[in-house]
Enzyme design. Structure first.
Site, PDB file in Angstrom:
ATOM      1  N   LYS A  78      40.821  40.106  46.755  1.00  0.00           N
ATOM      2  CA  LYS A  78      40.029  40.744  45.703  1.00  0.00           C
ATOM      3  C   LYS A  78      38.709  39.997  45.549  1.00  0.00           C
ATOM      4  O   LYS A  78      38.671  38.763  45.610  1.00  0.00           O
ATOM      5  CB  LYS A  78      40.842  40.713  44.408  1.00  0.00           C
ATOM      6  CG  LYS A  78      40.256  41.456  43.234  1.00  0.00           C
ATOM      7  CD  LYS A  78      41.222  41.393  42.061  1.00  0.00           C
ATOM      8  CE  LYS A  78      40.726  42.116  40.830  1.00  0.00           C
ATOM      9  NZ  LYS A  78      41.715  42.036  39.717  1.00  0.00           N
ATOM     10  N   SER A 158      42.809  46.205  37.726  1.00  0.00           N
ATOM     11  CA  SER A 158      41.522  46.092  38.377  1.00  0.00           C
ATOM     12  C   SER A 158      41.611  45.739  39.869  1.00  0.00           C
ATOM     13  O   SER A 158      40.599  45.755  40.565  1.00  0.00           O
ATOM     14  CB  SER A 158      40.691  45.015  37.671  1.00  0.00           C
ATOM     15  OG  SER A 158      41.346  43.739  37.727  1.00  0.00           O
ATOM     16  N   SER A 182      46.703  44.272  35.996  1.00  0.00           N
ATOM     17  CA  SER A 182      45.728  44.477  37.068  1.00  0.00           C
ATOM     18  C   SER A 182      46.279  44.304  38.477  1.00  0.00           C
ATOM     19  O   SER A 182      45.607  44.641  39.449  1.00  0.00           O
ATOM     20  CB  SER A 182      44.525  43.547  36.876  1.00  0.00           C
ATOM     21  OG  SER A 182      43.686  44.040  35.867  1.00  0.00           O
TER      22      SER A 182
END
Length: 497
Positions: A78, A158, A182
């Site tokens: 990420k 996310s 997330s």
């Protein structure tokens, strides 16, 4: 040693159609040069999951005498996790040039285990903390990540790109981060496995922060076994992260390292008392509830004792308010500290206030939603504020000792389960197809482990089963999820569009 001719032949081999579900053992046993993986990303990433390919990625051509656990396994990160060889943006144009040349400790652990850091994945900008109206999977740097099962529906966030990339087979594993949902939400709606470990089991150093109380990194994979293998590598104490002070004591209980994958037991549901968070169920879609009930029957058939937990914790209704106060206060403190650690020549926004001003001056940042949460965080007054101190103490008690711990003790269960969320909702704000149900809050606030495993489909969209337990009970959570996964084999890879 792999010769040039062999490398060319292998390149030709791996350009054949690849399975959508790639596991770590398959990747480590097959020579897959990064340049071939880059071609696959370009050709197959129609959902815009990958922000950046790592130009420094190299295949290790010498098979080690003592093979590293992730030898030549490509892993995506990420884009809020720092690496020495790529910028780290958190999806924001304010950090577009943020390349301080350092690896987060979890990245160091991956490299030392032989992994290839393949690239960075898109995310909900600033990990979904800029605005309550933020769009999951959208960032100014990476655009909009789509759900591979239906591009009109959300990939959740996310860690949107991390889950979508694994779902379509761009890499066998990715690392996401979670503050509240997330990792688990995007893993669920993209039909993959996601694991949020106990806060403090994995270092957060050099990861763009939200909250030191709730932030953690964790693996997203296609199987629980692969998630466990990743955890074995990335878990451990870090002197720069005080939350990890106890990690090694739990990882080396008898002097030898705990191997999460060796503790997986396909028969672990037999005789296990499992608590069902019944008070959450009315918020989920009817279809997801039906899939969940069938999943509970699978557990019963495997010998589990299913126990209903009908009442929420006493302060359940206050948790959201307390959590937001904690996140707002810690966001300002923690983000200011992170920004101060970056290179001023690369990152001109040195504080949260600077980031707010940058966004106000940059139309591309606010064309879809604003930054009212950033503004609210900037107005907080620090970790000594009595309002913050109370909110953190009350929320931690309500979610942990008086929440998960008490529910497990009162019902004599070894874990708690619920649907992770319902099917991915549409990205159209003008319709009434919205998010339905979430199991993430209690484990997120308490800092306890939370695993999501595919359990079936809701109108053709994947949904996951959540498994939670107490602090440091990560191995147990993984094992119970593994047993469920082996019984159901519910994951079905999306059709590439």
């Amino acid at each position: 040693m792999l010769t040039a001719g062999a490398a060319q032949a292998q390149t030709q081999t791996v350009q054949e159609p690849l399975p959508d579900s790639l596991n770590i053992r398959w990747m480590s046993e097959n020579w897959t040069p990064p340049e071939v993986l880059r071609v696959r990303i370009v050709e197959r990433d129609g959902v815009r999951s990958v922000i950046r390919f790592n130009e420094a990625a190299r295949l290790s051509e010498v098979y080690p005498t003592d093979p590293s656990p992730l030898w030549n396994v490509p892993i995506l990160l990420k884009d809020n996790i720092e690496t020495a060889d790529m910028p780290t943006t958190a999806g924001s144009l304010a950090l577009a040039d943020n390349a301080p040349g350092r690896d987060a400790p979890l990245v160091t652990r991956l490299r030392e285990a032989g992994a290839i850091i393949l690239g960075k994945t898109n995310l909900s900008e600033w990990a979904n903390i800029r605005s309550s109206n933020s769009i999951s999977g959208w960032s100014a740097v990476g655009g909009q990540t789509r759900n591979p099962y239906d591009p009109e529906r959300t990939p959740c966030g996310s860690s949107s790109g991390s889950a979508a990339a694994v779902a379509i087979g761009l890499a066998p594993a990715a690392i996401g981060t979670e503050t509240d949902g997330s990792i688990t939400c995007p893993a669920s709606v993209n039909g993959v496995v996601g694991f949020k470990p106990t806060v403090g089991l994995v270092s957060r150093t050099h990861i763009v922060p939200i909250s030191h109380s709730q932030d953690t990194a964790g693996p997203i994979t296609t199987t629980v076994e692969d998630a466990a293998r990743i955890m074995t590598v990335i878990a451990g104490s870090d002197p720069l992260d005080p939350a990890t002070a106890e990690a090694d004591a739990h990882l080396y209980p008898d002097g030898s390292q705990l191997q999460f994958e060796t503790l997986l037991d396909a028969d672990s549901l037999r005789g296990a008392r499992v608590g069902v968070l019944r008070f959450l169920l009315p918020s989920y879609s009817e279809e997801t509830r039906e899939v969940f009930e069938r999943s509970l029957q699978v557990m019963r058939d495997a010998g589990a004792v299913i126990v209903d937990v009908s009442e929420p914790p006493a302060d359940w209704r206050n948790l959201g308010t307390w959590e937001l106060q904690v996140l707002m206060t810690e966001l300002k403190v923690d983000l200011n500290a992170y920004l101060a650690s970056t290179d001023p020549a690369q990152v001109r926004t040195r504080t949260l206030a600077d980031v707010i001003a940058f966004n106000d001056a940059e139309p591309r940042e606010t064309e879809l939603f604003g930054q009212e949460l950033f503004v609210r965080a900037e107005a907080t007054t620090g970790l000594e504020d009595p309002v913050y101190v109370h909110a953190r103490s009350a929320s931690l008690r309500a979610a942990g000792p008086e929440g998960i711990d008490r529910m497990m003790a009162d019902h004599a269960v070894v874990a708690l389960v619920a649907p992770t969320t319902s099917r991915g909702w549409t990205s159209d704000r003008n319709d009434d197809d919205d998010m339905q149900g979430s199991a993430s809050r209690l484990a997120a606030i308490a800092g306890y482990p939370h695993l999501t495993v595919p359990m079936g489909f809701d109108r053709g969209m994947p949904v996951g089963l959540s498994v939670m337990a107490g602090k440091w009970e990560d191995a147990k959570v993984l094992s119970l999820g593994y047993a469920f996964e082996q019984l159901t084999q519910a994951r079905r890879a999306p059709e590439l569009r």
